[in-house]
Design an enzyme around this catalytic site. Sequence first.
Site: not given
Length: 339
Positions: A148-150, A251
């Site tokens: 998953i993204d930062k 997103r």
Amino acid sequence: MALQEFDPEEGFEHFKFTASEGQEPLRVDKFLMNFIENATRNKIQQAAKSGHIFVNDKPVKSNYKVKAKDVVRVVFAHPPYENLLVAEAIPLDIVYEDHAVLVVNKPAGMVVHPGHGNYSGTLVNGLIYHIENLPKNSNERPGLVHRIDKDTSGLLVVAKTEQAMTHLAKQFFDHTTERLYYALVWGNLEKDSGTITGHIGRSLKNRLQMDVFPEGNFGKEAITHYRVIERFSYVTLVECQLETGRTHQIRAHFKHIGHPLFNDERYGGNQILKGTTFTKYKQFIQNCFKVIPRQALHAKTLGFIHPSNGEKMSFVSELPDDFKEILEKWRSYTQNQKL
């Protein structure tokens, strides 16, 4: 000095990108800036000056124009730092662990694996300190089955054995895992539930972004189901179920339908997109951005079949404090507007 053909024996490949079929001629330094996060144009130009940038296996200067299907490599004499993994005693919020798998609740702000500009303090650095001899995935990343993204918080499953890695990777490939996210998006969604479709691939204009290609001419198929949880007039809390798992899927999909995630800088959600022009409202939004200085996205539920015993595993994580606080602020604001 004559240009030498690229010899892979003489250097270590740090980055490799293939220009898409729709790529219009673009300077290689600008092309790489769109690809490599945290890279500056000066550093890229220095790499070209040092003979470290190759297109189709031949060194090029920074003003070389990248064309469709060009293969661009960045090569240095030393191995990529992300391959020189160092175990670090980083506290991990471990939700579950047994001999085969580990489920961790990742905080926002933690990078999952080392990469350009982030060579320490990542989840992987903490994992290899906690567990020895983690199996590597196809990208040579220890234990990772997905990511998953930062700046997204929430649940991740880690494989501790080769058998677990293979079994879990197949579940993610076959889209049989259960993944539910909570997202706060701009605007008042028209329907209480729905499905967003459209292929997702690298943007042809900004390679750090993903774009939706409704005609399916680029990218890979992506399907996001959503359900409205709570409405706050100008923003909406939604639950998202991923049928596919593309990079930045939620997103990119919500930006595509005109509802970017709240404070998602990369996809334009860090601007006031809905609401009034009153100064008080603008101040309220700025205060909200300070409370949650990231995209409002949390990987809340994770379900999979245990690779050893075939048991269905399901985990739910609480919303982190910044997400809870932002929802309370919007609830209070909405209530006051009704008075």
